[in-house]
Scaffold this active site. Structure first.
Site, PDB file in Angstrom:
ATOM      1  N   VAL A   1       0.834  -1.208   0.000  1.00 14.34           N
ATOM      2  CA  VAL A   1       0.000   0.000   0.000  1.00 14.34           C
ATOM      3  C   VAL A   1       0.873   1.263   0.000  1.00 14.34           C
ATOM      4  O   VAL A   1       0.627   2.200  -0.773  1.00 14.34           O
ATOM      5  CB  VAL A   1      -0.993   0.002   1.193  1.00 14.34           C
ATOM      6  CG1 VAL A   1      -1.839   1.272   1.184  1.00 14.34           C
ATOM      7  CG2 VAL A   1      -1.889  -1.230   1.149  1.00 14.34           C
TER       8      VAL A   1
ATOM      9  N   LYS B   1      -6.635  -1.258   9.335  1.00 12.81           N
ATOM     10  CA  LYS B   1      -7.917  -1.554  10.009  1.00 12.81           C
ATOM     11  C   LYS B   1      -7.729  -2.115  11.414  1.00 12.81           C
ATOM     12  O   LYS B   1      -8.551  -1.874  12.292  1.00 12.81           O
ATOM     13  CB  LYS B   1      -8.771  -2.509   9.184  1.00 12.81           C
ATOM     14  CG  LYS B   1      -8.083  -3.783   8.775  1.00 12.81           C
ATOM     15  CD  LYS B   1      -8.056  -3.893   7.283  1.00 12.81           C
ATOM     16  CE  LYS B   1      -6.920  -4.776   6.853  1.00 12.81           C
ATOM     17  NZ  LYS B   1      -6.398  -4.441   5.558  1.00 12.81           N
TER      18      LYS B   1
ATOM     19  N   GLU C   1     -10.141   6.177   5.391  1.00 14.89           N
ATOM     20  CA  GLU C   1     -11.063   5.697   4.348  1.00 14.89           C
ATOM     21  C   GLU C   1     -10.635   4.331   3.805  1.00 14.89           C
ATOM     22  O   GLU C   1     -11.475   3.482   3.488  1.00 14.89           O
ATOM     23  CB  GLU C   1     -11.117   6.724   3.206  1.00 14.89           C
ATOM     24  CG  GLU C   1     -12.036   6.375   2.061  1.00 14.89           C
ATOM     25  CD  GLU C   1     -13.499   6.281   2.478  1.00 14.89           C
ATOM     26  OE1 GLU C   1     -14.057   7.279   2.910  1.00 14.89           O
ATOM     27  OE2 GLU C   1     -14.078   5.175   2.363  1.00 14.89           O
TER      28      GLU C   1
ATOM     29  N   GLY D   1     -11.038  -1.274   0.946  1.00 15.35           N
ATOM     30  CA  GLY D   1      -9.968  -0.864   0.024  1.00 15.35           C
ATOM     31  C   GLY D   1     -10.320   0.430  -0.684  1.00 15.35           C
ATOM     32  O   GLY D   1     -10.466   1.487  -0.065  1.00 15.35           O
TER      33      GLY D   1
ATOM     34  N   ILE E   1     -13.127   1.215  -2.158  1.00 12.69           N
ATOM     35  CA  ILE E   1     -14.555   1.573  -2.167  1.00 12.69           C
ATOM     36  C   ILE E   1     -14.792   2.732  -1.203  1.00 12.69           C
ATOM     37  O   ILE E   1     -14.436   2.631  -0.030  1.00 12.69           O
ATOM     38  CB  ILE E   1     -15.443   0.390  -1.704  1.00 12.69           C
ATOM     39  CG1 ILE E   1     -15.168  -0.852  -2.536  1.00 12.69           C
ATOM     40  CG2 ILE E   1     -16.913   0.759  -1.738  1.00 12.69           C
ATOM     41  CD1 ILE E   1     -15.851  -2.101  -1.996  1.00 12.69           C
TER      42      ILE E   1
ATOM     43  N   ASP F   1     -10.134 -10.247   9.827  1.00  8.61           N
ATOM     44  CA  ASP F   1     -10.058  -9.028   8.999  1.00  8.61           C
ATOM     45  C   ASP F   1     -11.462  -8.424   8.815  1.00  8.61           C
ATOM     46  O   ASP F   1     -11.657  -7.215   8.992  1.00  8.61           O
ATOM     47  CB  ASP F   1      -9.429  -9.390   7.641  1.00  8.61           C
ATOM     48  CG  ASP F   1      -9.346  -8.201   6.706  1.00  8.61           C
ATOM     49  OD1 ASP F   1      -8.445  -7.367   6.888  1.00  8.61           O
ATOM     50  OD2 ASP F   1     -10.198  -8.101   5.797  1.00  8.61           O
TER      51      ASP F   1
ATOM     52  N   LYS G   1     -13.187  -4.753  10.245  1.00  9.15           N
ATOM     53  CA  LYS G   1     -13.878  -3.806   9.360  1.00  9.15           C
ATOM     54  C   LYS G   1     -15.299  -3.528   9.845  1.00  9.15           C
ATOM     55  O   LYS G   1     -15.760  -2.379   9.807  1.00  9.15           O
ATOM     56  CB  LYS G   1     -13.862  -4.341   7.932  1.00  9.15           C
ATOM     57  CG  LYS G   1     -12.437  -4.340   7.339  1.00  9.15           C
ATOM     58  CD  LYS G   1     -12.363  -5.144   6.065  1.00  9.15           C
ATOM     59  CE  LYS G   1     -10.974  -5.083   5.446  1.00  9.15           C
ATOM     60  NZ  LYS G   1     -10.791  -6.072   4.364  1.00  9.15           N
TER      61      LYS G   1
HETATM   62  N1  HSE Z   1      -6.723  -9.250   3.232  1.00 12.68           N
HETATM   63  C1  HSE Z   1      -7.720  -8.271   2.970  1.00 12.68           C
HETATM   64  C2  HSE Z   1      -8.767  -8.848   2.019  1.00 12.68           C
HETATM   65  C3  HSE Z   1      -7.061  -7.051   2.372  1.00 12.68           C
HETATM   66  O1  HSE Z   1      -8.556  -9.933   1.480  1.00 12.68           O
HETATM   67  O2  HSE Z   1      -9.817  -8.259   1.831  1.00 12.68           O
HETATM   68  C4  HSE Z   1      -7.839  -5.804   2.508  1.00 12.68           C
HETATM   69  O3  HSE Z   1      -8.168  -5.510   3.826  1.00 12.68           O
END
Ligand code: HSE
Length: 403
Positions: free
Chosen positions: A12, A100, A124, A129, A131, A196, A200
């Site tokens: 990133v 995150k 953001e 990502g 979006i 993950d 989020k």
């Molecule tokens: N590992 C995460 C995914 C990357 O696959 O969505 C973005 O947060």
């Protein structure tokens, strides 16, 4: 002139440097002034990099340089990233991040610190990502009471499930393919076990419902238990298995948030969201349903969101209000115990035994064996009510059906 420092030159961070350099003129127009990349912090060497003159190894150089206005944190994790973010904010610098884990675990503290210091902490890129979702949720939908948010928040698991559904691959083979394609990490646990997506949904819930929700307050189930048998039974009734993060505002103001696989009907737009794409559905009391769809991960999509935050800070330097919410606590969250739904159950019993216990619609699949049956319950049940009904039936798989 606004000066930027990037912390971490990984996927990133390098994407952010490329976008800043590649779109310099158009970004300057949108930001009402030039944005210059002054430093990149990384302990590694990058010989031949076009950004060679920017690299530093000591964060103190950035922290103590009064010319640095914006720090972009793309280190990830909640250790070094937390220390550097606190120090950058304390030094009066704006911070933009895609991290995150840090926002989900320390977002309340960091937004408070940003407010105290009169700077911004923007994130953001931390959800979905590329979006746009954080800004639409906090600004464009601000007139609404948000009732529910749910969606496909993890690209890796959506890719794996898509390959299982469309390609007939086992979970293990699809995971290997995702790793070979660079979607899944060598250690894929954060994705496949749902952590993950959990981080989020915590961030989205904090913005939508106004209190910090911590990841350890959110029941989280990944996709490691999903088999091709489940995929086939679901397909037989026009449904697809999708990993969803979900946060629902209850009447008493508490939030019911969780991450789990769901059976999603083919009429639901989420069922058509495939591969590494993400989609987030928001229900507001004035707008009704609105959906956000796009590339939820990847170098340039994520850099797109990070740089948009950088432009926002640069354009509104010293004026932009920090995003914030109330602290979390045990009273902010309710478990999923009271959340009734229909359920998909696959059990190691004869079909008639399962039907007698649950009274639901029996499902069929190619090659289903003796002594195994699956059904979707007729009734909407809480998990406790379901468990009472299937005790002793050798349940092999239990998946919530989305509304
Ligand atoms: N590992 C995460 C995914 C990357 O696959 O969505 C973005 O947060």
């Amino acid at each position: 002139m606004v000066n930027v420092a990037i912390l971490g030159f990984g996927v990133v961070g390098s994407g952010v440097a490329e976008v800043l350099a590649g779109h310099e003129d158009s970004i300057a127009r949108k930001a009402d002034g030039l944005i210059q990349l002054k430093y990149i912090l990384d302990v590694r060497e990058f010989p031949g990099s076009p950004f060679a003159e920017c690299f530093v190894k000591d964060f103190a150089v950035i922290e103590q340089d009064p010319e640095v206005d914006i720090v972009v944190e793309t280190i990830g994790g909640a250790d070094m990233a937390l220390d550097f973010t606190r120090r950058a904010l304390a030094a009066g610098k704006n911070v933009v991040t895609s991290n995150k884990e840090l926002v989900a675990t320390h977002g309340y503290e960091l937004t408070q610190l940003a407010m105290e210091k009169g700077v911004c902490y923007l994130f953001e890129a931390s959800v979905g990502g590329g979006i746009p979702i954080i800004r639409p949720l906090s600004q464009c939908l601000a007139a609404n009471e948000i009732l529910e948010i749910y969606g496909i928040l993890n690209g890796t698991t959506n890719y794996i499930l898509t390959r299982m559904i469309r390609g007939g691959l086992s979970f293990e083979t699809a995971l290997k393919e995702a790793q070979d394609n660079g979607y899944a990490e060598r250690d894929p646990s954060a994705d496949v076990e749902g952590h993950d997506a959990c981080r989020k949904i915590c961030i989205l819930a904090a913005i939508a419902f106004g209190r910090h929700i911590y990841p350890d307050q959110v029941p989280t189930e990944g996709i490691t238990g999903i088999t091709l048998a489940d995929v086939d039974y679901a397909d037989g009734v026009g449904k697809k298995i999708k990993l969803l993060g979900r946060a629902i505002r209850r009447k008493d103001g508490t939030v019911c948030a969780y991450v789990a696989p769901h059976l999603v009907d083919s009429n639901d737009p989420l069922s058509g969201v495939e591969d590494v794409f993400n989609a987030i559905s928001v229900q507001g009391d004035a707008i009704g349903d609105v959906m956000f769809y796009g590339r939820g991960a990847g170098k340039l999509p994520t850099a797109s969101a990070v740089v948009a935050d950088v432009i926002d800070v640069a354009k509104n330097m010293g004026h932009r209000k920090a995003m914030c919410w109330e602290p979390g606590g045990k009273d902010a969250v309710r478990g999923t115990d009271q959340l009734a739904s229909h359920w998909y159950v696959r059990a190691g019993v004869a079909a008639e035994t399962l039907r007698a216990a649950l009274g639901g619609k029996l499902l069929a699949r190619r090659g289903s064996g003796e002594g195994e049956a699956a059904c979707i319950t007729n009734e909407s049940l809480t998990r406790v009510e379901l468990d009472e009904k299937i005790a002793g039936l050798n349940p092999l798989s239990v998946i919530r059906v989305l509304n």
